[in-house]
Design an enzyme around this catalytic site. Structure first.
Site, PDB file in Angstrom:
ATOM      1  N   LYS A 134       0.901  -0.751   0.155  1.00 36.44           N
ATOM      2  CA  LYS A 134      -0.084   0.273  -0.160  1.00 36.44           C
ATOM      3  C   LYS A 134       1.012   1.622  -0.006  1.00 36.44           C
ATOM      4  O   LYS A 134       1.690   1.920   1.153  1.00 36.44           O
ATOM      5  CB  LYS A 134      -1.163   0.054   1.121  1.00 36.44           C
ATOM      6  N   LYS A 147      -2.337  -1.287  -3.847  1.00 37.38           N
ATOM      7  CA  LYS A 147      -3.062  -0.393  -3.730  1.00 37.38           C
ATOM      8  C   LYS A 147      -2.366   1.288  -4.048  1.00 37.38           C
ATOM      9  O   LYS A 147      -1.464   0.863  -3.380  1.00 37.38           O
ATOM     10  CB  LYS A 147      -3.391  -0.032  -2.083  1.00 37.38           C
TER      11      LYS A 147
HETATM   12  C1  PBG Z   1      -7.568   3.054   5.735  1.00 34.75           C
HETATM   13  C2  PBG Z   1      -7.498   3.704   4.046  1.00 34.75           C
HETATM   14  C3  PBG Z   1      -7.480   4.125   3.282  1.00 34.75           C
HETATM   15  C4  PBG Z   1      -7.934   3.814   2.315  1.00 34.75           C
HETATM   16  C5  PBG Z   1      -8.715   2.357   1.873  1.00 34.75           C
HETATM   17  N1  PBG Z   1      -8.278   1.826   3.773  1.00 34.75           N
HETATM   18  C6  PBG Z   1      -6.764   5.824   3.260  1.00 34.75           C
HETATM   19  C7  PBG Z   1      -5.538   5.711   3.450  1.00 34.75           C
HETATM   20  O1  PBG Z   1      -4.493   5.016   3.645  1.00 34.75           O
HETATM   21  O2  PBG Z   1      -5.781   7.139   3.603  1.00 34.75           O
HETATM   22  C8  PBG Z   1      -7.911   4.383   0.730  1.00 34.75           C
HETATM   23  C9  PBG Z   1      -9.320   3.210  -0.334  1.00 34.75           C
HETATM   24  C10 PBG Z   1      -9.213   4.725  -1.202  1.00 34.75           C
HETATM   25  O3  PBG Z   1      -8.735   5.938  -1.456  1.00 34.75           O
HETATM   26  O4  PBG Z   1     -10.503   4.230  -1.457  1.00 34.75           O
HETATM   27  N2  PBG Z   1      -6.380   3.063   6.720  1.00 34.75           N
END
Ligand code: PBG
Length: 324
Positions: free
Chosen positions: A196, A249
């Protein structure tokens, strides 16, 4: 010209193209993210995600029934926590009567076969908007992992089929797996957000859950988008620690990473077409600069072609319609 081989022969009609298409999308490829809010009969459109809503549990259940009828087989749950319940321990995250826990139960009661996956990270519950516990302006890894284990067990207790840790703390997959095993949850899966990246494309999501970080950014725990080898390291470690499904992601700016990971792992690979990717397509379509339907089909096909077995996307419902 006399040619031995004319590649265009295989492109000349829709019928031939459909015969030789290498990548074919199907409804069960998609995970539908759902944003859930307190209250009843509430559906709030998210300003930076036109056409996407945050719903109360009753309307969420209605939506899940509809998704099931289209062939979608999994939902990924996110909740919006009330400000007064946020703190720096994240304890609302394992409240057995919390919004997430009530949502899981309501969905499993209504559509037992729907595969319910739950987001595991502290940001919606954190007064700092960070994915972990904050001390002296730093996110403390090990204490956060203890909180994530409690959160995961609480989701499993409520009936979640998979927990999906999106926090990027070190060692959390192993700790969550041990916690699940020790508590008898031998059928609960873990879909790890393994690679991520610290990405600007999460902006609209943070609007949806009111979870933007109050100070700094997430670069000390989410990955640097300059890195490729690190994504492999993170993913292989998560598999070793017990992840059933791994995730990359965001998706569109990371197709190279999806392919690279797909080539080397033996577990299903998922990818998340995140909120900013949705917003870009919606905005360009609204301006008349892109054909939305074509952009949705092309982007999702390319994510699957890159190697994603599963795709989380805010276009889940739209793509099913387009495939028909
Ligand atoms: C939280 C989380 C996020 C997303 C999924 N889980 C945001 C972040 O890490 O700040 C992002 C999903 C999206 O932007 O569609 N941990």
């Amino acid at each position: 010209m006399i040619l031995q081989r004319r590649n265009s022969i295989l492109r000349q009609s829709h019928a031939i193209r459909s015969m030789v298409a290498e990548t074919v999308l199907k409804p069960a490829d998609f995970l539908a993210p759902l944003f859930i809010d307190e209250g009843e009969n509430i559906a709030t459109e998210i300003a930076s995600m036109p056409g996407y809503y945050r719903r109360s549990i009753d309307l969420t259940v209605k939506e899940v029934k509809e998704l099931w009828s289209t062939g979608i087989r999994s939902v990924l749950l996110f909740i919006k926590c009330k400000d007064e319940w946020k703190d720096n321990t994240g304890k609302e995250a394992w409240n057995k009567n919390g919004l997430m826990q009530r949502s899981i139960k309501a969905i499993k009661d209504a559509v037992p076969e729907m595969v319910v996956m739950t987001d595991v990270a502290l940001d919606p519950y954190s007064s700092y908007g960070h994915d972990g516990i904050v001390k002296d302006n730093e996110i403390v890894n090990d204490e956060t992992v203890e909180a994530l284990v409690k959160m995961s067990i609480s989701h499993a207790t409520a009936g979640a089929d998979f927990v999906a840790p999106s926090d990027m703390m070190d060692g959390r997959i192993g700790a969550i797996r041990n916690g699940l095993e020790e508590n008898g949850f031998t059928r609960t899966g873990i879909m790890s957000y393994s690679a991520k990246y610290a990405s600007c494309f999460y902006g609209p999501f943070r609007d949806a859950l009111d979870s933007a970080p109050g100070f700094g950014d997430k670069k000390t725990y989410q990955m640097d988008y300059a890195n490729r080898t690190e994504a492999i390291k993170e993913t292989l470690m998560d598999i070793e620690e017990g992840a059933d499904i791994v995730m990359i992601k965001p998706a569109m700016a990371y197709l190279d990473i999806i392919r690279e990971i797909k080539n080397i792992v033996e577990v299903p690979v998922s990818a998340y077409q995140v909120s900013g990717e949705y917003a870009m397509i919606k905005a360009a379509a609204k301006m008349g600069w892109l054909n939305e339907e074509k952009a949705v089909l092309e982007s999702l096909t390319s994510i699957k072609r890159a190697g994603a077995d599963l795709i989380a996307t805010y276009f889940a419902k739209d793509i099913i319609r387009l495939l028909e």
